[in-house]
Design an enzyme around this catalytic site. Structure first.
Site, PDB file in Angstrom:
ATOM      1  N   GLU A 116     -39.092  69.200  32.448  1.00 15.37           N
ATOM      2  CA  GLU A 116     -40.643  69.636  33.472  1.00 15.37           C
ATOM      3  C   GLU A 116     -39.032  68.692  34.484  1.00 15.37           C
ATOM      4  O   GLU A 116     -39.508  68.596  35.744  1.00 15.37           O
ATOM      5  CB  GLU A 116     -40.900  68.304  33.868  1.00 15.37           C
ATOM      6  CG  GLU A 116     -41.672  66.855  33.544  1.00 15.37           C
ATOM      7  CD  GLU A 116     -42.263  66.511  33.347  1.00 15.37           C
ATOM      8  OE1 GLU A 116     -43.063  66.037  34.405  1.00 15.37           O
ATOM      9  OE2 GLU A 116     -42.630  65.524  32.161  1.00 15.37           O
TER      10      GLU A 116
ATOM     11  N   CYS B 133     -44.308  65.143  30.065  1.00 14.28           N
ATOM     12  CA  CYS B 133     -43.520  64.548  28.976  1.00 14.28           C
ATOM     13  C   CYS B 133     -44.181  65.417  27.776  1.00 14.28           C
ATOM     14  O   CYS B 133     -43.591  64.857  26.792  1.00 14.28           O
ATOM     15  CB  CYS B 133     -43.756  63.743  29.171  1.00 14.28           C
ATOM     16  SG  CYS B 133     -43.291  63.027  30.939  1.00 14.28           S
TER      17      CYS B 133
ATOM     18  N   HIS C  83     -45.785  57.336  24.543  1.00 20.34           N
ATOM     19  CA  HIS C  83     -44.961  57.827  25.852  1.00 20.34           C
ATOM     20  C   HIS C  83     -44.601  56.188  26.557  1.00 20.34           C
ATOM     21  O   HIS C  83     -45.784  55.857  27.119  1.00 20.34           O
ATOM     22  CB  HIS C  83     -45.481  58.699  25.681  1.00 20.34           C
ATOM     23  CG  HIS C  83     -45.255  59.322  27.316  1.00 20.34           C
ATOM     24  ND1 HIS C  83     -43.941  59.473  27.585  1.00 20.34           N
ATOM     25  CD2 HIS C  83     -45.850  58.994  28.012  1.00 20.34           C
ATOM     26  CE1 HIS C  83     -43.471  59.931  28.629  1.00 20.34           C
ATOM     27  NE2 HIS C  83     -44.547  59.839  29.409  1.00 20.34           N
TER      28      HIS C  83
END
Ligand code: HMG
Length: 394
Positions: free
Chosen positions: A81, A113, A235
């Site tokens: 990104e 992500c 994450h």
């Protein structure tokens, strides 16, 4: 069904590091807010001659050294990104500098992500159909929120390289996964902007909500029970977020306590040092778990919670094959973290400003890995392999 999954995996990061205690002092913030409140120790900072390609090439080279037949790589998927171009895939630079066969397909994927997990699921589907082939995934990012913003301590950078194949040596992916998508504005980066926009508190609530929704979807599709998962990697935008996710996950299944704290701590060790590396963050956590935990995961099941703001989330699982330790890189990763040079806050601010507006400098100025980003000239990004510079000099 043929087992398919991650055969080799490694990460790289930039050559400079900022201690979050120094950042806290410079910003007039109690250091414990960053250390305990966010769970951070340090963040990797790229020099003006490092970017998503230089980090990706370093990780890619190390991973490819473990592939017996490079011609079997038929697909390069680049997840990011922090894209450097609106049109051309960053993966083509990787393909070029790794000398991969011209018969490869190359694409770039984006969904915050979550991009690396999208790449992994796509690669697994393709390899299931063509088990003699391999795919190379590079997930590489530089997290930037801006100087003196609330997001500043949660910056960082890094890249992972994953080789996906049949009969994988590191992680065999299972088929059931739970997914969740919802249009929200928790974190985004409009075209032409170098720094992310973020509604910080909302993003942390949305992340936990997405964990609940994707876990419930996983369960409704016949996913295994919580107790059958040895450890879950979440994450990790900052380590405290993953700790909160672990607590929430336990609550969702009616347990008082989250998973073994020693395993969770091992899964976050690398992330505490590197900071947020967006697409790479979940997979850095997996490497940290496998390399830092004093636990044998052979034949055990791991869970994964992937979250990409905006938002898309997925909960999935995989089985670790016996002998996985042989394909890990603990020494190389220790070196990657230890080689970084400490920055003062003023120097970090200089690097930050220079990275936003890279000028062309024809020679390498800083310590770096196998590839140097020389800057932008004639609207093109220019790179030089350090091996070719060394050859010219000799
Ligand atoms: P903030 O407002 O500066 O911090 O923003 P805070 O006031 O919320 O404090 C943070 C924690 O520190 C709190 O703990 C405080 O109590 C504690 P909590 O209540 O949450 O448990 N604290 C202290 N602890 C000890 N001693 C002290 C002290 N003071 C306070 N003296 C925020 C924090 C994370 C929101 C900000 O840094 C930010 O906006 N970061 C970027 C966004 C982010 O990382 N979001 C995470 C979820 S979204 C996601 O993961 C996706 C993402 O990776 C992007 C993508 O998908 O591409 C970001």
């Amino acid at each position: 069904m043929i087992p398919v999954g991650i055969d080799v995996m490694t990460f790289s990061t930039a050559h400079f590091v900022l201690d979050v205690e120094d950042l806290a002092t410079a910003r007039g913030v109690d250091f414990q807010k960053y250390r305990t409140g966010l769970g951070l120790e340090a963040m990797s900072v790229p020099s003006p001659q490092e970017d998503i390609i230089t980090m990706g090439v370093e990780a890619g080279q190390r991973a490819m050294a473990r592939v017996a037949d490079p011609a079997s790589i038929r697909f390069v998927l680049f997840a990011t990104e922090s894209s450097i171009d609106q049109s051309k895939s960053a993966g083509i630079y990787i393909h070029h500098f790794l000398g991969l066969p011209s018969s490869c397909r190359v694409i770039e994927l984006k969904q915050a992500c979550y991009g690396a997990t999208a790449a992994l699921q796509l690669a697994v589907a393709i390899i299931r159909q063509n088990p003699q082939e391999r795919a190379l995934i590079i997930a590489s990012d530089v997290a930037r929120y801006g100087l003196r913003t609330k997001g500043e301590p949660t910056q960082g950078c890094g890249a992972v390289a994953l080789i996906v194949s049949a009969h994988p040596r590191l992680l065999q992916l299972e088929e059931t996964s739970g997914t969740y998508t919802r249009h929200i504005m928790d974190f985004w980066r409009p075209n032409g902007q170098d720094e992310a926009c973020v509604d910080g508190r909302y993003s942390t609530i949305s992340y936990l909500d997405a964990l609940e929704k994707s876990w419930k979807d996983f369960q409704s599709r016949g996913g295994v029970a919580f107790e059958e998962i040895a450890c879950t990697c979440y994450h990790t935008p900052f380590p405290r977020m993953a700790e909160k996710a672990s607590t929430r996950h336990a609550k969702l299944v009616g347990r008082e306590k989250s998973l073994d704290p020693a395993l969770l701590s091992a899964a976050l060790r690398y992330n505490r040092q590197v900071g947020n590396c967006y697409t790479a963050a979940l997979y850095v956590s997996l490497l940290s778990l496998l390399e830092q935990a004093s636990h044998d995961f052979s034949d055990q099941r791991l869970g994964f919670f992937s979250y990409g703001s905006g938002c898309v989330a997925e909960f999935f699982t995989g089985i670790v094959p016996p002998g996985y330790q042989e394909v890990l890189f603990p020494e190389a990763h220790a070196h990657t973290l230890e080689r970084r040079l400490p920055l003062t806050v003023p120097r970090y601010e200089e690097f930050y400003a220079q990275s936003l507006h890279p000028t062309f400098v024809p020679t390498p100025h800083y310590p770096m890995g196998p590839l140097c980003f020389l800057g932008i000239r004639d609207q093109q990004r220019h790179y030089s392999l350090m091996s070719s510079i060394a050859q010219k000099a000799s």
